[in-house]
Design a protein around this motif. Structure first.
Motif, PDB file in Angstrom:
ATOM      1  N   SER A 134       0.829  -1.198   0.000  1.00  0.00           N
ATOM      2  CA  SER A 134       0.000   0.000   0.000  1.00  0.00           C
ATOM      3  C   SER A 134       0.869   1.256   0.000  1.00  0.00           C
ATOM      4  N   ARG A 135       0.468   2.267  -0.765  1.00  0.00           N
ATOM      5  CA  ARG A 135       1.193   3.543  -0.787  1.00  0.00           C
ATOM      6  C   ARG A 135       0.692   4.494   0.290  1.00  0.00           C
ATOM      7  N   TYR A 136      -0.615   4.429   0.560  1.00  0.00           N
ATOM      8  CA  TYR A 136      -1.218   5.298   1.562  1.00  0.00           C
ATOM      9  C   TYR A 136      -2.104   4.447   2.473  1.00  0.00           C
ATOM     10  N   HIS A 137      -2.172   4.867   3.742  1.00  0.00           N
ATOM     11  CA  HIS A 137      -3.038   4.170   4.687  1.00  0.00           C
ATOM     12  C   HIS A 137      -3.856   5.200   5.459  1.00  0.00           C
ATOM     13  N   LEU A 138      -5.155   4.972   5.495  1.00  0.00           N
ATOM     14  CA  LEU A 138      -6.067   5.871   6.189  1.00  0.00           C
ATOM     15  C   LEU A 138      -6.465   5.299   7.543  1.00  0.00           C
ATOM     16  N   VAL A 139      -6.151   6.017   8.599  1.00  0.00           N
ATOM     17  CA  VAL A 139      -6.635   5.690   9.946  1.00  0.00           C
ATOM     18  C   VAL A 139      -7.962   6.421  10.106  1.00  0.00           C
ATOM     19  N   LEU A 140      -9.037   5.646  10.204  1.00  0.00           N
ATOM     20  CA  LEU A 140     -10.384   6.203  10.134  1.00  0.00           C
ATOM     21  C   LEU A 140     -11.194   5.857  11.378  1.00  0.00           C
ATOM     22  N   ASN A 141     -11.812   6.856  11.967  1.00  0.00           N
ATOM     23  CA  ASN A 141     -12.686   6.607  13.111  1.00  0.00           C
ATOM     24  C   ASN A 141     -14.003   5.973  12.656  1.00  0.00           C
ATOM     25  N   PRO A 142     -14.633   5.167  13.513  1.00  0.00           N
ATOM     26  CA  PRO A 142     -15.893   4.521  13.144  1.00  0.00           C
ATOM     27  C   PRO A 142     -17.088   5.457  13.145  1.00  0.00           C
ATOM     28  N   ASP A 143     -16.884   6.728  13.461  1.00  0.00           N
ATOM     29  CA  ASP A 143     -17.983   7.696  13.474  1.00  0.00           C
ATOM     30  C   ASP A 143     -17.736   8.850  12.510  1.00  0.00           C
ATOM     31  N   VAL A 144     -16.961   8.567  11.448  1.00  0.00           N
ATOM     32  CA  VAL A 144     -16.638   9.569  10.423  1.00  0.00           C
ATOM     33  C   VAL A 144     -17.233   9.135   9.090  1.00  0.00           C
ATOM     34  N   TYR A 145     -17.782  10.084   8.339  1.00  0.00           N
ATOM     35  CA  TYR A 145     -18.265   9.784   6.994  1.00  0.00           C
ATOM     36  C   TYR A 145     -17.940  10.953   6.070  1.00  0.00           C
ATOM     37  N   PHE A 146     -17.967  10.686   4.745  1.00  0.00           N
ATOM     38  CA  PHE A 146     -17.532  11.719   3.805  1.00  0.00           C
ATOM     39  C   PHE A 146     -18.047  11.424   2.405  1.00  0.00           C
ATOM     40  N   GLU A 147     -17.844  12.399   1.509  1.00  0.00           N
ATOM     41  CA  GLU A 147     -18.328  12.307   0.135  1.00  0.00           C
ATOM     42  C   GLU A 147     -17.452  11.366  -0.697  1.00  0.00           C
ATOM     43  N   THR A 148     -17.980  10.959  -1.849  1.00  0.00           N
ATOM     44  CA  THR A 148     -17.265  10.003  -2.698  1.00  0.00           C
ATOM     45  C   THR A 148     -15.980  10.583  -3.292  1.00  0.00           C
ATOM     46  N   THR A 149     -15.867  11.902  -3.360  1.00  0.00           N
ATOM     47  CA  THR A 149     -14.698  12.540  -3.977  1.00  0.00           C
ATOM     48  C   THR A 149     -13.548  12.791  -3.000  1.00  0.00           C
ATOM     49  N   THR A 150     -13.796  12.651  -1.715  1.00  0.00           N
ATOM     50  CA  THR A 150     -12.815  13.041  -0.695  1.00  0.00           C
ATOM     51  C   THR A 150     -11.492  12.303  -0.838  1.00  0.00           C
ATOM     52  N   ILE A 151     -11.537  10.987  -0.942  1.00  0.00           N
ATOM     53  CA  ILE A 151     -10.313  10.194  -1.001  1.00  0.00           C
ATOM     54  C   ILE A 151      -9.470  10.578  -2.209  1.00  0.00           C
ATOM     55  N   ASP A 152     -10.094  10.737  -3.360  1.00  0.00           N
ATOM     56  CA  ASP A 152      -9.340  11.061  -4.573  1.00  0.00           C
ATOM     57  C   ASP A 152      -8.694  12.439  -4.492  1.00  0.00           C
ATOM     58  N   LEU A 153      -9.389  13.400  -3.899  1.00  0.00           N
ATOM     59  CA  LEU A 153      -8.808  14.734  -3.727  1.00  0.00           C
ATOM     60  C   LEU A 153      -7.562  14.683  -2.846  1.00  0.00           C
ATOM     61  N   LEU A 154      -7.626  13.878  -1.798  1.00  0.00           N
ATOM     62  CA  LEU A 154      -6.477  13.750  -0.895  1.00  0.00           C
ATOM     63  C   LEU A 154      -5.343  12.957  -1.538  1.00  0.00           C
ATOM     64  N   LEU A 155      -5.696  11.946  -2.323  1.00  0.00           N
ATOM     65  CA  LEU A 155      -4.683  11.198  -3.068  1.00  0.00           C
ATOM     66  C   LEU A 155      -3.924  12.120  -4.023  1.00  0.00           C
ATOM     67  N   ASN A 156      -4.645  12.958  -4.733  1.00  0.00           N
ATOM     68  CA  ASN A 156      -4.007  13.894  -5.672  1.00  0.00           C
ATOM     69  C   ASN A 156      -3.086  14.853  -4.935  1.00  0.00           C
ATOM     70  N   PHE A 157      -3.540  15.333  -3.783  1.00  0.00           N
ATOM     71  CA  PHE A 157      -2.714  16.245  -2.993  1.00  0.00           C
ATOM     72  C   PHE A 157      -1.433  15.543  -2.535  1.00  0.00           C
ATOM     73  N   MET A 158      -1.567  14.329  -2.024  1.00  0.00           N
ATOM     74  CA  MET A 158      -0.390  13.600  -1.525  1.00  0.00           C
ATOM     75  C   MET A 158       0.560  13.234  -2.668  1.00  0.00           C
ATOM     76  N   ASN A 159       0.020  12.901  -3.811  1.00  0.00           N
ATOM     77  CA  ASN A 159       0.877  12.589  -4.960  1.00  0.00           C
ATOM     78  C   ASN A 159       1.674  13.802  -5.403  1.00  0.00           C
ATOM     79  N   ASP A 160       1.089  14.988  -5.248  1.00  0.00           N
ATOM     80  CA  ASP A 160       1.753  16.233  -5.647  1.00  0.00           C
ATOM     81  C   ASP A 160       2.704  16.767  -4.581  1.00  0.00           C
ATOM     82  N   GLN A 161       2.584  16.251  -3.351  1.00  0.00           N
ATOM     83  CA  GLN A 161       3.377  16.768  -2.227  1.00  0.00           C
ATOM     84  C   GLN A 161       4.108  15.604  -1.541  1.00  0.00           C
ATOM     85  N   PRO A 162       5.196  15.125  -2.122  1.00  0.00           N
ATOM     86  CA  PRO A 162       5.878  13.938  -1.588  1.00  0.00           C
ATOM     87  C   PRO A 162       6.505  14.115  -0.210  1.00  0.00           C
TER      88      PRO A 162
END
Length: 274
Positions: free
Chosen positions: A80-108
């Protein structure tokens, strides 16, 4: 990309919302989720059956960080390149992960990123913090003077920044930690000496010392059913105090030169970017 959620006798509806937020993410990345169940029984085992979800019963309950470490070690086997530590009481939109992936890919040089966190009613949660002093974690809670506490909160929780811009933050909440796996290979995983509360502080600090940035990214939003359990339970209060003692014994109580350096450097950077 992998993720992990640590379970403990959770509300099934809220937990499923969290699980599905990750699995339903609109991204080309291959996703895999670990459910590490610290509950005394495996009653949550039948919650979801999915080819990209692995359930691990862990009734010995070694703590929050230790349970996530189990998942992170498994994530390494999946390369795995990225690992998300996620609380069981958190939710988000379908685009959230991809936006963060793009940010992390651009900011090594970023080791951990956290989006803006809102309550379900849309109010802001102040989860960006400076590295804590003993007053911030212990004394502040027992201070009867509300105006003094609020003044300190404005600084410690970085409220003065407005929470409206991308910025480096010394201590990001553990409710949603989007981590670079290569950084974890370098600096190590969660300190298992901390049962719960403060393990994310320790990890953020070690990421910074390892040469990585820890960043607040408000261009995407998550929602968190946040409750201060440690303020409602004597047992959790005790755990929180034990964690604080462990942390300050490790890094220093009142004389912590590195804490002062990190906080001052980030404050200076924020002021320069205004």
């Amino acid at each position: 990309m992998t993720a992990s959620i640590v379970l403990y006798n959770n509300d099934r509806k809220i937990l499923l919302e969290s699980i599905n937020s990750f699995l339903n993410s609109d991204t080309k990345e291959s996703l895999y989720l670990y459910l590490i169940d610290n509950s005394p029984t495996d009653e949550l085992k039948d919650l979801i059956v999915h080819p990209k979800v692995e359930y691990i019963s862990n009734p010995s309950n070694p703590g929050f960080g230790a349970a996530h470490n189990i998942a992170i070690k498994n994530a390494l086997k999946l390369d795995s390149r990225y690992h998300l530590v996620l609380n069981p009481d958190v939710y988000f939109e379908t685009t959230t992960i991809d936006l963060l992936l793009n940010f992390m890919n651009d900011q090594p040089n970023v080791g951990n990123v956290m989006p803006k966190v809102l309550y379900p009613d849309g109010n802001l949660q102040y989860l960006c913090k400076f590295l804590p002093t003993p007053y911030d974690w212990i004394g502040r809670r027992f201070n009867p003077f509300k105006k003094m506490v609020e003044k300190r909160n404005d600084y410690f929780e970085m409220r003065f920044t407005g929470y409206n811009k991308v910025m480096d933050v010394p201590y990001l909440s553990g409710c949603f930690m989007f981590l670079r796996v290569d950084a974890l290979k370098k600096i190590g995983f969660f300190d298992e000496g901390i049962f719960m509360y403060g393990e994310e502080t320790d990890l953020c600090r070690r990421l910074i010392d390892g040469g990585y940035r820890t960043v607040f990214y408000p261009k995407t939003i998550i929602y968190h059913h946040f409750e201060k359990g440690s303020h409602k339970s004597f047992r959790l209060t005790k755990i929180g105090m034990q964690s604080a003692i462990y942390y300050f014994n490790k890094w220093g109580w009142f004389f912590d030169k590195r804490r002062k350096q990190i906080n001052s450097q980030i404050l200076r950077k924020i002021n320069e970017n205004e």
